[in-house]
Design an enzyme around this catalytic site. Structure first.
Site, PDB file in Angstrom:
ATOM      1  N   LYS A  62       0.806  -1.220   0.010  1.00 63.98           N
ATOM      2  CA  LYS A  62       0.083   0.109  -0.034  1.00 63.98           C
ATOM      3  C   LYS A  62       0.957   1.446  -0.145  1.00 63.98           C
ATOM      4  CE  LYS A  62      -2.287  -1.008   3.612  1.00 63.98           C
ATOM      5  NZ  LYS A  62      -1.480  -2.327   4.384  1.00 63.98           N
ATOM      6  N   ARG A  88     -10.954   0.470   9.133  1.00 66.79           N
ATOM      7  CA  ARG A  88     -10.528  -0.690   9.500  1.00 66.79           C
ATOM      8  C   ARG A  88     -11.767  -1.616  10.139  1.00 66.79           C
ATOM      9  NH1 ARG A  88      -4.865  -2.207  11.178  1.00 66.79           N
ATOM     10  NH2 ARG A  88      -3.613  -0.516  10.050  1.00 66.79           N
ATOM     11  N   ARG A 111      11.263  -5.620   4.783  1.00 64.33           N
ATOM     12  CA  ARG A 111      11.111  -4.313   4.986  1.00 64.33           C
ATOM     13  C   ARG A 111      11.555  -4.107   6.603  1.00 64.33           C
ATOM     14  NH1 ARG A 111       4.983  -2.229   5.209  1.00 64.33           N
ATOM     15  NH2 ARG A 111       4.795  -3.546   7.172  1.00 64.33           N
ATOM     16  N   ARG A 138      11.419  -0.515  11.169  1.00 62.95           N
ATOM     17  CA  ARG A 138      10.169  -0.275  11.949  1.00 62.95           C
ATOM     18  C   ARG A 138       9.859  -1.160  12.990  1.00 62.95           C
ATOM     19  NH1 ARG A 138       5.755   0.650   7.321  1.00 62.95           N
ATOM     20  NH2 ARG A 138       4.382  -0.057   8.792  1.00 62.95           N
ATOM     21  N   ARG A 172      -0.733  -8.722  13.342  1.00 64.78           N
ATOM     22  CA  ARG A 172      -1.594  -7.768  12.715  1.00 64.78           C
ATOM     23  C   ARG A 172      -1.821  -8.437  11.157  1.00 64.78           C
ATOM     24  NH1 ARG A 172       2.834  -4.043  11.136  1.00 64.78           N
ATOM     25  NH2 ARG A 172       1.234  -2.695  10.009  1.00 64.78           N
TER      26      ARG A 172
END
Length: 189
Positions: free
Chosen positions: A14, A89, A128, A134, A145
């Site tokens: 995204k 969400r 990532r 992150r 998640r």
């Protein structure tokens, strides 16, 4: 005004695709994840609440998320449109977004869902995390998640499907190939 929801699980692409869409269509990207991270980094009162929730792998309550999103939209009254990334969400969030946009004389043009299977997501997020560091990409948190997406969040899609606003795109392939498919959807509006 062009308003799109870019939908997909963590690691679906995204953020990558949003950057390309923003550049091509001059839209404003609103990522609830980015907003949360900004509040956390700046250690605002909201950031502290969000940090505790994210640390537990929980979703931020609708009221906090909606208020933050509305504030962000209101910062850009002359925008050509918005890409909503990571929001809504829940169905109550989708309804609240529709009501808010209606008050502004606009609506969601389309919802584009990037479909990516769970194994591919795990690979992407691991990569990532190595590249960006992150904290929300740690293996245990990201698995929670991803599960949250496939057990709860994905249930928002029928809400938009009933409005004939949903398009699903295969999120596995080249970045450019996926972008071309996204543009074909956006160009209809």
């Amino acid at each position: 005004m062009l308003n799109f929801v870019l939908f997909g699980p963590p690691g679906a692409g995204k953020g990558t695709q949003s950057e390309k869409l923003i550049e091509k269509y001059q839209l404003i990207h609103i990522s609830t994840g980015d907003l949360f991270r900004s509040h956390i980094k700046n250690q605002t009162a909201l950031g502290q609440k969000v940090s505790a929730l994210i640390a537990e792998g929980q979703l931020v309550p609708d009221g906090i998320t909606i208020d933050m999103l509305e504030e962000e939209v209101n910062k850009s009254p002359n925008a050509k449109g918005f890409i909503f990334d990571g929001f809504p969400r829940t169905i109550p969030q989708a309804i609240a977004l529709d009501e808010f946009l209606e008050q502004k004389g606009t609506s969601i043009s389309a919802v584009i869902a990037l479909d990516v299977d769970q194994e591919e997501l795990k690979k992407r997020v691991a990569q990532r995390q190595k590249e960006s560091g992150r904290v929300d990409d740690q293996a245990d948190k990201i698995q929670k998640r991803i599960e949250e997406y496939f057990t709860k969040i994905i249930h928002v899609l029928p809400y938009y499907e009933e409005q004939n606003k949903l398009t699903k795109i295969n999120g596995i392939g080249s970045i450019e190939g996926i972008f071309d498919e996204l543009c074909a959807v956006v160009d209809q509006y």
